[in-house]
Design a protein around this motif. Structure first.
Motif, mmCIF file in Angstrom:
data_model
loop_
_atom_site.group_PDB
_atom_site.id
_atom_site.type_symbol
_atom_site.label_atom_id
_atom_site.label_comp_id
_atom_site.label_asym_id
_atom_site.label_seq_id
_atom_site.Cartn_x
_atom_site.Cartn_y
_atom_site.Cartn_z
ATOM 1 N N CYS A 1 22.101 10.231 21.986
ATOM 2 C CA CYS A 1 20.951 10.376 22.870
ATOM 3 C C CYS A 1 20.898 9.192 23.828
ATOM 4 C CB CYS A 1 19.680 10.483 22.034
ATOM 5 S SG CYS A 1 18.197 10.858 22.973
ATOM 6 N N GLN A 2 21.002 7.985 23.270
ATOM 7 C CA GLN A 2 21.136 6.784 24.073
ATOM 8 C C GLN A 2 21.545 5.630 23.164
ATOM 9 O OE1 GLN A 2 17.729 4.731 25.701
ATOM 10 N NE2 GLN A 2 16.314 5.739 24.274
ATOM 11 N N GLU A 3 22.095 4.600 23.751
ATOM 12 C CA GLU A 3 22.433 3.394 23.014
ATOM 13 C C GLU A 3 22.123 2.192 23.884
ATOM 14 O OE1 GLU A 3 26.518 3.565 21.929
ATOM 15 O OE2 GLU A 3 27.250 3.276 23.968
ATOM 16 N N VAL A 4 21.631 1.144 23.257
ATOM 17 C CA VAL A 4 21.195 -0.051 23.966
ATOM 18 C C VAL A 4 21.747 -1.257 23.241
ATOM 19 C CG1 VAL A 4 19.221 -1.362 24.803
ATOM 20 C CG2 VAL A 4 19.068 1.125 24.627
ATOM 21 N N ARG A 5 22.342 -2.170 23.986
ATOM 22 C CA ARG A 5 22.822 -3.410 23.377
ATOM 23 C C ARG A 5 21.642 -4.288 22.991
ATOM 24 N NH1 ARG A 5 28.086 -4.266 23.291
ATOM 25 N NH2 ARG A 5 29.433 -2.948 24.586
ATOM 26 N N ALA A 6 21.724 -4.893 21.842
ATOM 27 C CA ALA A 6 20.573 -5.579 21.251
ATOM 28 C C ALA A 6 20.195 -6.898 21.920
ATOM 29 C CB ALA A 6 20.825 -5.806 19.765
ATOM 30 N N PRO A 7 21.126 -7.743 22.377
ATOM 31 C CA PRO A 7 20.726 -9.088 22.836
ATOM 32 C C PRO A 7 19.623 -9.095 23.883
ATOM 33 C CG PRO A 7 23.103 -8.982 22.594
ATOM 34 C CD PRO A 7 22.595 -7.586 22.386
ATOM 35 N N ALA A 8 19.724 -8.237 24.926
ATOM 36 C CA ALA A 8 18.711 -8.254 25.983
ATOM 37 C C ALA A 8 17.356 -7.786 25.466
ATOM 38 C CB ALA A 8 19.176 -7.383 27.153
ATOM 39 N N VAL A 9 17.364 -6.734 24.633
ATOM 40 C CA VAL A 9 16.109 -6.209 24.089
ATOM 41 C C VAL A 9 15.454 -7.235 23.174
ATOM 42 C CG1 VAL A 9 15.086 -4.382 22.690
ATOM 43 C CG2 VAL A 9 16.935 -3.844 24.274
ATOM 44 N N GLU A 10 16.249 -7.845 22.312
ATOM 45 C CA GLU A 10 15.681 -8.808 21.360
ATOM 46 C C GLU A 10 15.184 -10.070 22.052
ATOM 47 O OE1 GLU A 10 18.674 -9.390 18.434
ATOM 48 O OE2 GLU A 10 18.395 -7.411 17.527
ATOM 49 N N ALA A 11 15.843 -10.472 23.134
ATOM 50 C CA ALA A 11 15.359 -11.637 23.882
ATOM 51 C C ALA A 11 13.975 -11.372 24.460
ATOM 52 C CB ALA A 11 16.352 -11.991 24.984
ATOM 53 N N GLU A 12 13.746 -10.156 24.953
ATOM 54 C CA GLU A 12 12.431 -9.802 25.489
ATOM 55 C C GLU A 12 11.385 -9.720 24.379
ATOM 56 O OE1 GLU A 12 9.536 -8.726 28.333
ATOM 57 O OE2 GLU A 12 11.465 -9.760 28.407
ATOM 58 N N ILE A 13 11.768 -9.196 23.226
ATOM 59 C CA ILE A 13 10.844 -9.129 22.087
ATOM 60 C C ILE A 13 10.467 -10.532 21.630
ATOM 61 C CG2 ILE A 13 10.612 -8.424 19.676
ATOM 62 C CD1 ILE A 13 10.353 -6.148 21.646
ATOM 63 N N GLU A 14 11.430 -11.437 21.601
ATOM 64 C CA GLU A 14 11.143 -12.826 21.207
ATOM 65 C C GLU A 14 10.162 -13.469 22.189
ATOM 66 O OE1 GLU A 14 14.887 -14.742 20.996
ATOM 67 O OE2 GLU A 14 15.566 -13.616 19.231
ATOM 68 N N ARG A 15 10.353 -13.216 23.491
ATOM 69 C CA ARG A 15 9.458 -13.790 24.491
ATOM 70 C C ARG A 15 8.035 -13.268 24.311
ATOM 71 N NH1 ARG A 15 6.993 -12.689 29.011
ATOM 72 N NH2 ARG A 15 7.682 -10.510 28.973
ATOM 73 N N LEU A 16 7.896 -11.956 24.103
ATOM 74 C CA LEU A 16 6.564 -11.375 23.908
ATOM 75 C C LEU A 16 5.924 -11.875 22.615
ATOM 76 C CD1 LEU A 16 7.333 -7.689 24.977
ATOM 77 C CD2 LEU A 16 6.058 -9.406 26.276
ATOM 78 N N PHE A 17 6.731 -12.032 21.579
ATOM 79 C CA PHE A 17 6.203 -12.494 20.299
ATOM 80 C C PHE A 17 5.669 -13.921 20.406
ATOM 81 C CE2 PHE A 17 6.837 -14.541 16.142
ATOM 82 C CZ PHE A 17 6.084 -13.705 15.339
ATOM 83 N N LEU A 18 6.442 -14.795 21.039
ATOM 84 C CA LEU A 18 6.009 -16.186 21.181
ATOM 85 C C LEU A 18 4.811 -16.292 22.126
ATOM 86 C CD1 LEU A 18 9.483 -17.952 21.374
ATOM 87 C CD2 LEU A 18 7.912 -17.860 19.442
ATOM 88 N N ALA A 19 4.769 -15.426 23.139
ATOM 89 C CA ALA A 19 3.625 -15.437 24.052
ATOM 90 C C ALA A 19 2.353 -15.016 23.331
ATOM 91 C CB ALA A 19 3.900 -14.521 25.244
ATOM 92 N N ALA A 20 2.475 -14.060 22.418
ATOM 93 C CA ALA A 20 1.300 -13.612 21.667
ATOM 94 C C ALA A 20 0.796 -14.695 20.725
ATOM 95 C CB ALA A 20 1.634 -12.346 20.888
ATOM 96 N N LEU A 21 1.690 -15.553 20.246
ATOM 97 C CA LEU A 21 1.293 -16.610 19.317
ATOM 98 C C LEU A 21 0.837 -17.882 20.025
ATOM 99 C CD1 LEU A 21 4.090 -16.396 16.578
ATOM 100 C CD2 LEU A 21 1.783 -15.481 16.493
#
Length: 254
Positions: free
Chosen positions: A221-241
């Motif tokens: 259906c689709q595939e996404v490489r993890a590094p870019a997605v996880e970098a954005e998740i880390e940024r949002l997580f640290l911003a929330a904290l």
């Protein structure tokens, strides 16, 4: 009439039920811990390791690495059934963790007949009954290795370790470099995305959705490489904290 008499006797806690290796019947009636200190220590070790590791398979790996066998009591043949030592495996560890007798409970009706599973005429198949549907459950009926509350927590944790998202089970934490494995949802079909690794040495995680061919024309259906997605998740997580960063730092120091 015989079955009804058996149930009535079980309701009073008087029906003699086969016990696991960690428990024995007292000659004058009652149940006690196995007097063998090594057996007691091994059963307690299984519960202790599960509390620390959180997975039955992790407990199996620990026991095998340490070359520690488990006590078992085969129920085939004439009684009394002698206790044996066998190599640790997933079924034996789970049988210890799931057995309410180790929590000091007298239970009748943990399994029931399952004719739909019959494949041959030699043996009557059975299936496990949900904890809420047991015919008889008498807590604190005899000494145990864990409390009833601990047993309930262990059962819930074992169920939660099975990655069944339809039932709200998260699945056990697994090894790997993927930060979001098990919780990524495909934006196209709404299904959970699996984690694969690409590269010559399998060092690059990739989130991949394997939807049915009826839902998509391509292989995936689709595939996404993890590094870019996880970098954005880390940024949002640290911003929330960020607003609570000082309080979290002080709590960590404490």
């Amino acid at each position: 009439r015989q079955h009804q008499a058996e149930r009535q006797k079980a309701a009073r806690g008087e029906l003699r039920i086969p016990l696991p290796a960690g428990l024995v019947h007292v000659p004058r009636g009652g149940i006690m811990l196995n007097p063998d200190a090594e057996v007691q220590a091994r059963i307690r070790l299984v519960f202790e390791r599960f509390t620390c590791l959180g997975s039955a398979k992790a407990v199996v790996r620990y026991l095998r690495k340490a070359e520690l066998a488990l006590p078992v009591r085969p129920l085939r043949g004439p009684a009394p059934h002698e206790m044996l030592w066998r190599e640790a495996n997933d079924a034996r560890v789970r049988s210890i963790l799931k057995n309410p007798a180790y929590a000091g409970a007298y239970v009748y009706g943990r399994r029931c007949a399952a004719p739909e599973r019959r494949k041959s005429q030699t043996r009557q198949p059975t299936r496990a009954v949900a904890r809420e549907e047991w015919d008889v459950c008498i807590t604190d009926a005899h000494p145990g290795y864990v409390s009833w509350e601990e047993y309930m927590e262990i059962g819930d944790r074992l169920a939660d370790n099975v990655g069944n998202f339809r039932k709200g089970h998260r699945g056990v934490a697994r090894r790997g470099r993927g930060l979001l494995q098990g919780i990524v949802v495909c934006g196209s079909c709404g299904r959970r995305m699996g984690l694969n690794y690409s590269g010559g040495r399998g060092e690059w995680p990739v989130y991949r959705c394997r939807a049915d061919t009826a839902l998509c024309e391509r292989q995936f259906c689709q595939e996404v490489r993890a590094p870019a997605v996880e970098a954005e998740i880390e940024r949002l997580f640290l911003a929330a904290l960020a607003p609570d960063q000082l309080a979290l730092t002080l709590a960590a120091l404490d």
